[in-house]
Design an enzyme around this catalytic site. Structure first.
Site: not given
Length: 233
Positions: A150, A138
């Site tokens: 996250y 990501s």
């Protein structure tokens, strides 16, 4: 068909994983996908017409016995393994200072341990085919944002990709980290709404994954960051 390449994708029943599976099937490859939801996997297979080249396997990406079994079943069904895509991931959409720790263990196990387990379970088969490991990271694994746990898991995936590359390149196995920006997928379901601004589609990320997988022999593309135009971070 018996000599066509084989890919194993974790979290392959929806979102980016499903899009990658479709692209590879369209390219004539054989594909095994794993996921924790049997119904979702069944519906995905039915949507595609239950093709002979698709294998669906219920399993938890963070459980080594289950991921090892997925590799074994894929090898038994198709006789080889050329690509693994560590796509399974979850997000709690909260922060370290005020979030709920109840969901953090699952997120860390799925996002960080899961890819490592897939690498460990598949590396022997990938050595034989001089295949490729694809890790779905990501942009959050490159750009810090306040309290983003996250994002911290995806920083770990960024490190895992390069650490793995340094070890397995001598075996002729390639490693590619694909790091998407904002993508319109079920990832955002737990957030309650999509983020503002333009979003990429799962198919657009799948195009990047397939491009990396189909590189010529001897070419190792290592990091691909894909953002929608207009995403500044």
């Amino acid at each position: 068909m018996s000599d066509s390449p084989v890919a194993l994708i974790t979290g392959g029943g929806s979102g980016i994983g499903a899009a990658v599976a479709r692209r590879l099937l369209d390219a004539g490859q054989r594909v095994a996908v794993t996921g924790r939801g049997e119904r979702r996997l069944r519906e995905f297979a039915e949507e595609l017409g239950n093709p002979d080249g698709l294998l669906t396997l219920v399993g938890d990406a963070a459980d080594y016995d289950q991921i090892r079994s997925a590799v074994d079943v894929t090898l038994k069904a198709y006789g080889r393994l050329d690509t693994v895509v560590a796509n399974a991931g979850v997000a709690t959409h909260d922060s370290v200072a005020d979030g709920d720790p109840a969901g953090w263990t699952e997120m860390v196990l799925t996002n960080v341990l899961g890819p490592a387990l897939l690498i460990r379970a598949s590396i022997d088969a990938l050595k034989e085919t001089r295949g490729r490991i694809v890790l779905i990271g990501s942009v959050a694994g490159f750009v810090p944002t306040p309290g983003n746990i996250y994002g911290a898991t995806k920083w770990a995936v960024t490190g895992l990709a390069e650490n793995t590359r340094r070890q397995v390149t001598e075996f002729g196995v390639g490693v590619t980290l694909v790091a998407p920006g904002r993508v319109e997928t079920p990832f955002w379901d737990g957030n309650g709404s999509l983020p503002p601004g333009r979003l990429l589609t799962a198919d657009q990320i799948a195009d990047s994954v397939v491009w990396a997988v189909r590189q010529p022999d001897g070419v190792d593309v290592n990091t691909v960051v894909v953002r929608p135009l207009g995403q500044p971070n």
